[in-house]
Design a protein around this motif. Structure first.
Motif, short mmCIF file in Angstrom:
data_model
loop_
_atom_site.label_atom_id
_atom_site.label_comp_id
_atom_site.label_asym_id
_atom_site.label_seq_id
_atom_site.Cartn_x
_atom_site.Cartn_y
_atom_site.Cartn_z
N TYR A 31 2.81 -0.26 4.38
CA TYR A 31 3.53 -0.66 3.48
C TYR A 31 4.21 0.90 2.80
CZ TYR A 31 2.06 -5.74 4.51
OH TYR A 31 2.08 -6.07 5.40
N VAL A 32 5.65 1.32 3.12
CA VAL A 32 5.76 2.62 2.52
C VAL A 32 7.23 1.86 1.30
CG1 VAL A 32 6.98 4.64 2.72
CG2 VAL A 32 5.11 3.85 4.79
N SER A 33 6.58 2.27 -0.17
CA SER A 33 7.60 2.73 -0.53
C SER A 33 9.20 3.02 -0.01
CB SER A 33 6.94 3.53 -2.04
OG SER A 33 5.99 2.37 -2.10
N GLY A 34 10.06 3.00 -1.01
CA GLY A 34 11.58 3.35 -0.03
C GLY A 34 11.26 4.96 -0.92
N ILE A 74 6.52 2.45 13.40
CA ILE A 74 7.16 2.00 12.22
C ILE A 74 7.42 0.98 13.16
CG2 ILE A 74 9.42 1.84 11.28
CD1 ILE A 74 8.65 4.92 10.71
N VAL A 75 7.46 -0.61 12.70
CA VAL A 75 7.83 -1.98 13.14
C VAL A 75 9.28 -2.88 12.34
CG1 VAL A 75 5.93 -2.59 14.34
CG2 VAL A 75 6.50 -2.88 11.62
N ARG A 76 8.98 -1.14 10.78
CA ARG A 76 10.69 -2.19 9.84
C ARG A 76 10.91 -1.04 9.20
NH1 ARG A 76 13.41 -5.68 8.98
NH2 ARG A 76 13.69 -7.59 9.02
N LEU A 77 11.99 -0.62 9.11
CA LEU A 77 13.34 0.03 8.54
C LEU A 77 14.06 -0.33 8.03
CD1 LEU A 77 12.83 3.38 7.82
CD2 LEU A 77 14.21 3.63 9.52
N ASN A 78 14.08 -0.41 6.38
CA ASN A 78 15.45 -0.64 5.74
C ASN A 78 15.53 0.29 5.17
OD1 ASN A 78 14.44 -3.49 6.20
ND2 ASN A 78 12.97 -3.35 4.12
N VAL A 79 17.15 0.38 5.48
CA VAL A 79 17.74 1.78 4.84
C VAL A 79 18.71 1.27 3.92
CG1 VAL A 79 19.73 3.87 5.77
CG2 VAL A 79 18.12 2.78 6.86
N TYR A 80 18.65 1.41 2.68
CA TYR A 80 20.30 1.71 0.94
C TYR A 80 20.61 2.75 1.24
CZ TYR A 80 16.41 -1.97 0.51
OH TYR A 80 14.91 -2.96 1.09
N GLN A 105 12.22 0.07 16.16
CA GLN A 105 11.96 -0.88 15.19
C GLN A 105 13.04 -1.72 14.61
OE1 GLN A 105 13.42 2.19 14.78
NE2 GLN A 105 14.63 1.79 13.32
N ALA A 106 12.85 -2.36 14.19
CA ALA A 106 14.21 -3.46 12.83
C ALA A 106 13.97 -2.99 12.03
CB ALA A 106 13.09 -5.07 12.38
N THR A 107 15.82 -3.37 12.10
CA THR A 107 16.39 -2.29 10.52
C THR A 107 16.78 -3.15 9.90
OG1 THR A 107 15.94 -0.34 12.03
CG2 THR A 107 17.45 -0.61 10.10
N THR A 108 17.15 -3.31 8.58
CA THR A 108 17.75 -3.65 8.21
C THR A 108 18.98 -2.71 7.15
OG1 THR A 108 16.98 -5.93 7.81
CG2 THR A 108 18.53 -5.11 5.46
N LEU A 109 20.07 -2.21 7.22
CA LEU A 109 21.18 -1.40 5.96
C LEU A 109 21.62 -2.28 5.49
CD1 LEU A 109 22.82 1.12 6.10
CD2 LEU A 109 23.92 0.70 7.54
N LEU A 110 21.38 -1.57 4.07
CA LEU A 110 22.01 -3.01 2.28
C LEU A 110 22.53 -1.71 1.95
CD1 LEU A 110 19.38 -5.05 1.71
CD2 LEU A 110 21.74 -5.48 2.70
N GLU A 111 24.66 -1.56 1.76
CA GLU A 111 24.32 -0.60 0.68
C GLU A 111 24.19 -1.80 -0.30
OE1 GLU A 111 28.27 0.68 1.87
OE2 GLU A 111 29.09 0.20 -1.02
N VAL A 112 23.91 -1.24 -1.72
CA VAL A 112 23.80 -1.06 -3.13
C VAL A 112 24.41 -0.20 -4.40
CG1 VAL A 112 21.01 -1.80 -2.65
CG2 VAL A 112 21.58 0.78 -3.11
N LYS A 113 24.42 -0.62 -5.33
CA LYS A 113 25.59 0.24 -6.23
C LYS A 113 24.83 0.71 -6.91
CE LYS A 113 26.98 -1.41 -10.90
NZ LYS A 113 27.29 -2.16 -11.86
N LEU A 119 20.68 9.40 -6.31
CA LEU A 119 20.03 8.93 -5.23
C LEU A 119 20.87 8.40 -4.38
CD1 LEU A 119 15.86 9.54 -5.74
CD2 LEU A 119 17.15 10.98 -4.98
N SER A 120 21.94 9.02 -3.28
CA SER A 120 22.56 7.14 -2.73
C SER A 120 21.88 7.73 -1.44
CB SER A 120 23.50 9.07 -2.00
OG SER A 120 22.89 10.14 -1.04
N VAL A 121 20.52 7.41 -0.67
CA VAL A 121 20.03 7.03 0.85
C VAL A 121 18.25 7.02 0.03
CG1 VAL A 121 19.68 9.57 1.44
CG2 VAL A 121 19.57 6.70 3.38
N GLU A 122 17.88 5.78 0.41
CA GLU A 122 16.42 5.19 0.20
C GLU A 122 15.97 5.10 2.02
OE1 GLU A 122 13.53 2.89 -2.81
OE2 GLU A 122 15.82 3.70 -3.25
N LEU A 123 14.94 5.07 2.36
CA LEU A 123 14.75 4.10 3.72
C LEU A 123 13.10 3.81 3.57
CD1 LEU A 123 14.85 7.86 5.64
CD2 LEU A 123 16.99 5.82 5.61
#
Length: 129
Positions: A31-34, A74-80, A105-113, A119-123
């Motif tokens: 489980y890789v931290s952002g 990689i089975v899941r990649l979340n993009v913030y 991979q399964a991916t979720t892309l979220l825009e955060v405040k 920083l402007s992007v986190e994986l």
């Protein structure tokens, strides 16, 4: 280990992800931290989205490799991101990285405040073997 991507439609293929991923006979999970555009000295980047995305991908790959895993698993990649409109023109960078590793991979892309400091992007990833 066996990884199977499930995608009942074709449209997600153009976006370089799968609707679901099944992993069987997994011996371990990482489980890789952002990962972001932070230098080896711990300095957060204030560069543009393209530069930050590129460095975040390099950092992600380094963590996965040093842990003894492979990016292709990689089975899941979340993009913030703090700005989806700025990310989209640079999305081909992420797609090229995914294609290079043969990842589906399964991916979720979220825009955060906001993200940490400038920083402007986190994986964030889940990797199996």
């Amino acid at each position: 280990m066996e990884i199977r991507s499930i995608s009942p439609w074709k449209w997600q293929d153009e976006r370089s992800y799968a609707q679901a991923v099944e992993a069987k006979n997994v011996t371990s999970t990482l489980y890789v931290s952002g990962q972001t555009a932070i230098s080896a000295d711990g300095v957060s980047s204030d560069a543009d989205m393209q530069t930050q995305l590129t460095l975040a991908l390099q950092n992600l790959e380094q963590v996965i490799t040093e842990a003894g895993y492979e990016c292709k698993n990689i089975v899941r990649l979340n993009v913030y991101t703090t700005n989806t409109a700025e990310l989209w023109p640079n999305f081909p960078i992420l797609q090229a990285w995914v294609a290079k590793h043969g990842t589906k991979q399964a991916t979720t892309l979220l825009e955060v405040k906001s993200l940490f400091e400038t920083l402007s992007v986190e994986l964030e990833a889940t990797v199996v073997k």
